[in-house]
Design a protein around this motif. Structure first.
Motif, PDB file in Angstrom:
ATOM      1  N   GLU A  31       0.812  -1.218   0.000  1.00  0.00           N
ATOM      2  CA  GLU A  31       0.000   0.000   0.000  1.00  0.00           C
ATOM      3  C   GLU A  31       0.845   1.267   0.000  1.00  0.00           C
ATOM      4  O   GLU A  31       0.543   2.227  -0.707  1.00  0.00           O
ATOM      5  N   ASN A  47       1.173   0.994  -3.989  1.00  0.00           N
ATOM      6  CA  ASN A  47       0.334   0.077  -4.777  1.00  0.00           C
ATOM      7  C   ASN A  47       0.975  -0.313  -6.107  1.00  0.00           C
ATOM      8  O   ASN A  47       0.280  -0.640  -7.073  1.00  0.00           O
ATOM      9  N   GLN A  51      -3.821   1.430  -9.394  1.00  0.00           N
ATOM     10  CA  GLN A  51      -4.900   1.523  -8.419  1.00  0.00           C
ATOM     11  C   GLN A  51      -5.238   0.119  -7.918  1.00  0.00           C
ATOM     12  O   GLN A  51      -5.589  -0.762  -8.706  1.00  0.00           O
ATOM     13  N   LEU A  52      -5.090  -0.097  -6.614  1.00  0.00           N
ATOM     14  CA  LEU A  52      -5.405  -1.386  -6.000  1.00  0.00           C
ATOM     15  C   LEU A  52      -6.408  -1.181  -4.879  1.00  0.00           C
ATOM     16  O   LEU A  52      -6.321  -0.210  -4.136  1.00  0.00           O
ATOM     17  N   THR A  53      -7.309  -2.114  -4.741  1.00  0.00           N
ATOM     18  CA  THR A  53      -8.240  -2.106  -3.614  1.00  0.00           C
ATOM     19  C   THR A  53      -7.625  -2.901  -2.469  1.00  0.00           C
ATOM     20  O   THR A  53      -6.610  -3.601  -2.651  1.00  0.00           O
ATOM     21  N   ALA A  54      -8.242  -2.835  -1.311  1.00  0.00           N
ATOM     22  CA  ALA A  54      -7.790  -3.638  -0.174  1.00  0.00           C
ATOM     23  C   ALA A  54      -7.857  -5.126  -0.533  1.00  0.00           C
ATOM     24  O   ALA A  54      -6.969  -5.904  -0.153  1.00  0.00           O
ATOM     25  N   ASP A  56      -7.489  -6.408  -3.538  1.00  0.00           N
ATOM     26  CA  ASP A  56      -6.357  -6.666  -4.432  1.00  0.00           C
ATOM     27  C   ASP A  56      -5.085  -6.896  -3.619  1.00  0.00           C
ATOM     28  O   ASP A  56      -4.331  -7.838  -3.879  1.00  0.00           O
ATOM     29  N   ARG A  57      -4.841  -6.017  -2.641  1.00  0.00           N
ATOM     30  CA  ARG A  57      -3.634  -6.161  -1.808  1.00  0.00           C
ATOM     31  C   ARG A  57      -3.664  -7.465  -1.024  1.00  0.00           C
ATOM     32  O   ARG A  57      -2.638  -8.132  -0.884  1.00  0.00           O
TER      33      ARG A  57
END
Length: 69
Positions: A31, A47, A51-54, A56-57
């Motif tokens: 992140e 990231n 653009q990554l979501t939670a 995705d991480r």
């Protein structure tokens, strides 16, 4: 293959952070990224520069943890 590239990034299969098994530390690293070092001057943008979501991480972290086994 996640085996790293000289001057770009370390072998993720043997990286201390991945081997630690600490999922929250790995997600935090993804992140927030990190500044470059002498060995890896490019660093990593937050990231990975995309653009990554939670979720995705979390998925990336699960994959990284699977490499260390």
């Amino acid at each position: 293959e996640a085996q790293g590239m000289a001057g770009m990034g370390m072998n993720l299969r043997t990286a201390p952070l991945i081997k630690s098994g600490n999922a929250s530390a790995i997600e935090n690293f993804i992140e927030n990224g990190h500044r470059g070092t002498n060995q890896y001057p490019g660093g990593m943008p937050p990231n990975g520069g995309i653009q990554l979501t939670a979720a995705d991480r979390a998925n990336i972290t699960a994959w990284l943890l699977s490499l260390a086994k």
